[in-house]
Scaffold this motif. Structure first.
Motif, PDB file in Angstrom:
ATOM      1  N   MET A  65      -8.251  -1.145  -8.087  1.00  0.00           N
ATOM      2  CA  MET A  65      -7.482   0.045  -7.439  1.00  0.00           C
ATOM      3  C   MET A  65      -7.690  -0.108  -5.841  1.00  0.00           C
ATOM      4  N   PRO A  66      -6.577   0.032  -5.104  1.00  0.00           N
ATOM      5  CA  PRO A  66      -6.784  -0.071  -3.780  1.00  0.00           C
ATOM      6  C   PRO A  66      -7.334   1.177  -3.217  1.00  0.00           C
ATOM      7  N   SER A  67      -7.855   1.071  -1.922  1.00  0.00           N
ATOM      8  CA  SER A  67      -8.287   2.229  -1.394  1.00  0.00           C
ATOM      9  C   SER A  67      -7.330   3.305  -1.299  1.00  0.00           C
ATOM     10  N   PRO A  68      -7.940   4.988  -1.139  1.00  0.00           N
ATOM     11  CA  PRO A  68      -6.972   5.854  -1.321  1.00  0.00           C
ATOM     12  C   PRO A  68      -5.923   5.637   0.041  1.00  0.00           C
ATOM     13  N   ALA A  69      -6.313   5.156   1.235  1.00  0.00           N
ATOM     14  CA  ALA A  69      -5.420   4.966   2.364  1.00  0.00           C
ATOM     15  C   ALA A  69      -4.359   3.996   2.129  1.00  0.00           C
ATOM     16  N   ASP A  70      -4.829   2.778   1.418  1.00  0.00           N
ATOM     17  CA  ASP A  70      -3.938   1.812   1.169  1.00  0.00           C
ATOM     18  C   ASP A  70      -2.824   2.268   0.195  1.00  0.00           C
ATOM     19  N   LEU A  71      -3.255   2.874  -0.917  1.00  0.00           N
ATOM     20  CA  LEU A  71      -2.669   3.320  -2.001  1.00  0.00           C
ATOM     21  C   LEU A  71      -1.512   4.389  -1.453  1.00  0.00           C
ATOM     22  N   GLN A  72      -2.030   5.270  -0.506  1.00  0.00           N
ATOM     23  CA  GLN A  72      -1.125   6.096  -0.099  1.00  0.00           C
ATOM     24  C   GLN A  72       0.049   5.587   0.598  1.00  0.00           C
ATOM     25  N   ARG A  73      -0.281   4.552   1.458  1.00  0.00           N
ATOM     26  CA  ARG A  73       0.999   3.689   2.426  1.00  0.00           C
ATOM     27  C   ARG A  73       1.856   3.343   1.315  1.00  0.00           C
ATOM     28  N   GLU A  74       1.362   2.662   0.425  1.00  0.00           N
ATOM     29  CA  GLU A  74       2.244   1.732  -0.183  1.00  0.00           C
ATOM     30  C   GLU A  74       3.063   2.599  -1.148  1.00  0.00           C
ATOM     31  N   LEU A  75       2.472   3.806  -1.649  1.00  0.00           N
ATOM     32  CA  LEU A  75       3.306   4.872  -2.605  1.00  0.00           C
ATOM     33  C   LEU A  75       4.425   5.505  -1.720  1.00  0.00           C
ATOM     34  N   ARG A  76       3.982   5.911  -0.316  1.00  0.00           N
ATOM     35  CA  ARG A  76       5.004   6.506   0.552  1.00  0.00           C
ATOM     36  C   ARG A  76       6.081   5.608   0.840  1.00  0.00           C
ATOM     37  N   ALA A  77       5.700   4.213   1.140  1.00  0.00           N
ATOM     38  CA  ALA A  77       6.632   3.345   1.315  1.00  0.00           C
ATOM     39  C   ALA A  77       7.805   3.110   0.037  1.00  0.00           C
ATOM     40  N   LEU A  78       7.085   3.516  -1.221  1.00  0.00           N
ATOM     41  CA  LEU A  78       8.321   3.481  -2.492  1.00  0.00           C
ATOM     42  C   LEU A  78       9.016   4.651  -2.516  1.00  0.00           C
ATOM     43  N   GLY A  79       8.851   5.738  -1.568  1.00  0.00           N
ATOM     44  CA  GLY A  79       9.519   6.787  -1.533  1.00  0.00           C
ATOM     45  C   GLY A  79       8.925   7.985  -2.494  1.00  0.00           C
ATOM     46  N   LEU A  80       7.729   7.792  -2.856  1.00  0.00           N
ATOM     47  CA  LEU A  80       7.085   8.701  -3.630  1.00  0.00           C
ATOM     48  C   LEU A  80       6.706  10.013  -2.924  1.00  0.00           C
TER      49      LEU A  80
END
Length: 278
Positions: A65-80
């Motif tokens: 699992m990525p860090s919360p900050a990295d995960l949030q960045r990637e999920l937002r980039a996917l349009g979530l």
């Protein structure tokens, strides 16, 4: 328009096709390995890259699992977005999509489902595929981590001594017993002492879809032997989520996943005990 409700955490191809044009729907392709970012995809699908951006680059273990900050960045980039409804699938059927679903749940995102049977079921139902990838607007989802869904080595080691916890291994019987070598050759053969083998394929039918709920309950009940707590493990924390997601579907109160799994425990340098045989 109101947010798109889900009938279940597991949806079929016809439900997805009927809602494919909903503005709040985000379809995520969570394929790994040979199925990663395949040219043929469900229209509008975006790549949930478990092999790359959506794993922890600070770790030497795969798929953690990525860090919360990295995960949030990637999920937002996917349009979530906070109001999105996400459907996750993979090209194998049911293999890695439950891992992506589990990550979203651990991040505090609840409006997500797995496509039962994945891309093969979508194609078998006669629905279209495309090789086009459409741009998307950045999302606004905020990660709010939920503890206890993904466990580390120390937590699993402690659980192995707890008579109320069943640790289930989703790898094949041959890998569990040590009869077959690991695909990662630096790892030892065998399994966690006290764990029980339950290959993830035993929860799926010949069509690659989950078994009906009564059969899932029966197989999980036999594997857990009445123990109320469940931890799923596998090679790297991917197919363990097939078991954990099945437990969630059947109403288990608190399934968890060993993040890192055998890729962590089975390393010779850990010095952790390993068992072979049934």
């Amino acid at each position: 328009m109101t947010a798109l409700p889900l009938p279940s955490p597991l949806v079929d191809a016809d439900w997805l096709a009927a809602h494919l044009d909903h503005p709040d729907l985000v379809v995520l392709d969570a394929g790994v390995g040979a199925h990663r970012d395949a040219p043929a995809r469900i229209p509008g699908a975006r790549p949930f890259d478990l092999d790359g951006a959506l794993s922890d680059h600070a770790s030497d273990l795969p798929h953690t699992m990525p860090s919360p900050a990295d995960l949030q960045r990637e999920l937002r980039a996917l349009g979530l977005r906070a109001r999105s409804t996400a459907v996750l699938y993979d090209g194998a059927g049911v293999y890695s999509a439950p891992r992506a679903w589990w990550m979203l749940r651990a991040a505090g995102f609840d409006r997500a489902a797995v496509l039962d049977g994945g891309l093969p079921a979508w194609r078998a139902a006669g629905h279209p595929v495309t090789d086009r990838r459409l741009p998307c607007e950045p999302g606004d989802f905020t990660v709010r981590p939920r503890p206890g869904l993904l466990l580390d080595r120390d937590a699993v080691a402690a659980a192995l001594t707890d008579p109320g916890t069943a640790v289930l291994d989703a790898r094949s019987h041959e890998r569990f017993t040590g009869a077959a070598p690991e695909p990662r050759p630096h790892l030892r053969r065998g399994h966690l002492p006290g764990s029980t083998g339950l290959p993830f394929t035993e929860l799926l039918g010949p069509d690659g879809r989950y078994l009906p709920l009564p059969e899932l309950r029966a197989r999980l009940a036999a594997a857990t032997a009445g123990r109320p707590h469940l931890i799923a493990s596998c090679g790297s924390g991917v197919t363990a989520c097939v078991l954990a997601f099945a437990a969630h579907l059947t109403g288990h109160p608190s399934p968890a996943v060993y993040d890192g799994s055998w890729s962590d425990w089975g390393r010779p340098e850990t010095g952790l005990p390993v068992r072979t045989g049934p």
